[in-house]
Scaffold this motif. Structure first.
Motif, mmCIF file in Angstrom:
data_model
loop_
_atom_site.group_PDB
_atom_site.id
_atom_site.type_symbol
_atom_site.label_atom_id
_atom_site.label_comp_id
_atom_site.label_asym_id
_atom_site.label_seq_id
_atom_site.Cartn_x
_atom_site.Cartn_y
_atom_site.Cartn_z
ATOM 1 N N THR A 179 0.829 -1.205 0.000
ATOM 2 C CA THR A 179 0.000 0.000 0.000
ATOM 3 C C THR A 179 0.859 1.248 0.000
ATOM 4 N N LEU A 237 2.773 1.687 -3.394
ATOM 5 C CA LEU A 237 1.948 2.098 -4.536
ATOM 6 C C LEU A 237 1.204 3.413 -4.294
ATOM 7 N N ARG A 238 1.416 4.015 -3.126
ATOM 8 C CA ARG A 238 0.724 5.265 -2.820
ATOM 9 C C ARG A 238 1.123 6.336 -3.838
ATOM 10 N N GLY A 239 0.132 7.021 -4.379
ATOM 11 C CA GLY A 239 0.395 8.060 -5.379
ATOM 12 C C GLY A 239 0.289 7.568 -6.814
ATOM 13 N N HIS A 240 0.097 6.266 -6.971
ATOM 14 C CA HIS A 240 -0.045 5.710 -8.318
ATOM 15 C C HIS A 240 -1.515 5.296 -8.538
ATOM 16 N N ASP A 241 -2.039 5.653 -9.690
ATOM 17 C CA ASP A 241 -3.439 5.314 -9.964
ATOM 18 C C ASP A 241 -3.588 4.029 -10.752
ATOM 19 N N GLY A 242 -2.473 3.373 -11.038
ATOM 20 C CA GLY A 242 -2.530 2.084 -11.730
ATOM 21 C C GLY A 242 -2.526 2.201 -13.237
ATOM 22 N N SER A 243 -2.564 3.380 -13.780
ATOM 23 C CA SER A 243 -2.592 3.538 -15.246
ATOM 24 C C SER A 243 -1.188 3.496 -15.824
#
Length: 228
Positions: free
Chosen positions: A219, A222-228
């Motif tokens: 968590t 990956l904070r700050g990433h929207d997965g795109s």
């Protein structure tokens, strides 16, 4: 200040002269530390009670064991160690070696260690310097000059001689245990979220149980990433 002492005894019988020697050494250390104005909390570890745990740890690649892990933490956090083994086949007991085999390589860094052994005959007295001392030197512990060997006859006809050796060794360990201002336990801060602190000489003691430094969870990664 309270100092923490761990006594590891590898006697197989109950009662055991090996455990008895460990207890007498601990009592002497407690008295001598008390004479220096401090107290001692003693933790006794009977390896015969951990035999199954040790066998499991050695045959499973060191899978977590709550009982064994607790002992590892207490040992690495101690200010001093008394290690006592019976002599089998001219060396330390297999159970004794198994316990130290499962410890982290840095578990005893700078640990003051009083080594002791029991046997049926005085002819085995060199086991302390030929086998036991090299084991702890390899683990970067501070092995005290005086080791205590007790043959069967020492618990009877030569009790006074044994008592002198016990008191001399206990004095060395007591001095080593109170030589730091904070105590070694104050330097053991290993655990999740905390890096291990150095011992007074600047080296780090590790239990090998808790992960250090702490593992960052996904968590946070990956904070700050929207997965795109």
């Amino acid at each position: 200040m309270t100092r923490h002492l761990v006594v590891v005894a590898a006697g197989l019988s109950n009662p055991s002269t090996t455990s008895l020697l460990g207890e007498r050494l601990a009592e002497a250390v407690t008295a001598q530390v008390g004479g220096r104005g401090e107290s001692v909390e003693v933790e006794y570890v009977e390896l015969r009670d951990l035999a199954v745990n040790l066998a499991h740890a050695m045959t499973t690649g060191g899978l977590p064991d709550p009982v064994l892990d607790d002992v590892k933490r207490k040992l690495s956090a101690a200010d001093g160690l008394i290690a006592v083994t019976p002599v089998f086949k001219a060396s330390y007991a297999g159970l004794f070696k198994s316990f130290f085999d499962v410890l982290d390589q840095d578990a005893l860094v700078d640990m003051p260690v009083l080594i002791a052994a029991t046997a049926g005959t005085p002819r085995h007295s060199l086991v302390l310097d030929h086998a036991v001392r090299p084991l702890f030197t390899y683990m970067h512990a501070t092995v005290l000059p005086t080791g205590v060997f007790a043959a069967t006859e020492d618990f009877g006809s030569d009790e006074a001689g044994l008592e002198r050796r016990i008191n001399r060794a206990a004095g060395e360990l007591a001095t080593a245990m109170v030589s730091t201002q904070t105590g070694v336990a104050g330097f053991m801060q290993e655990g999740l979220g905390a890096a291990p602190a150095p011992t007074p000489t600047g080296r780090v003691r590790r239990t090998g149980v808790d992960m250090t430094p702490a593992v960052t969870d996904f968590t946070s990664l990956l904070r700050g990433h929207d997965g795109s």
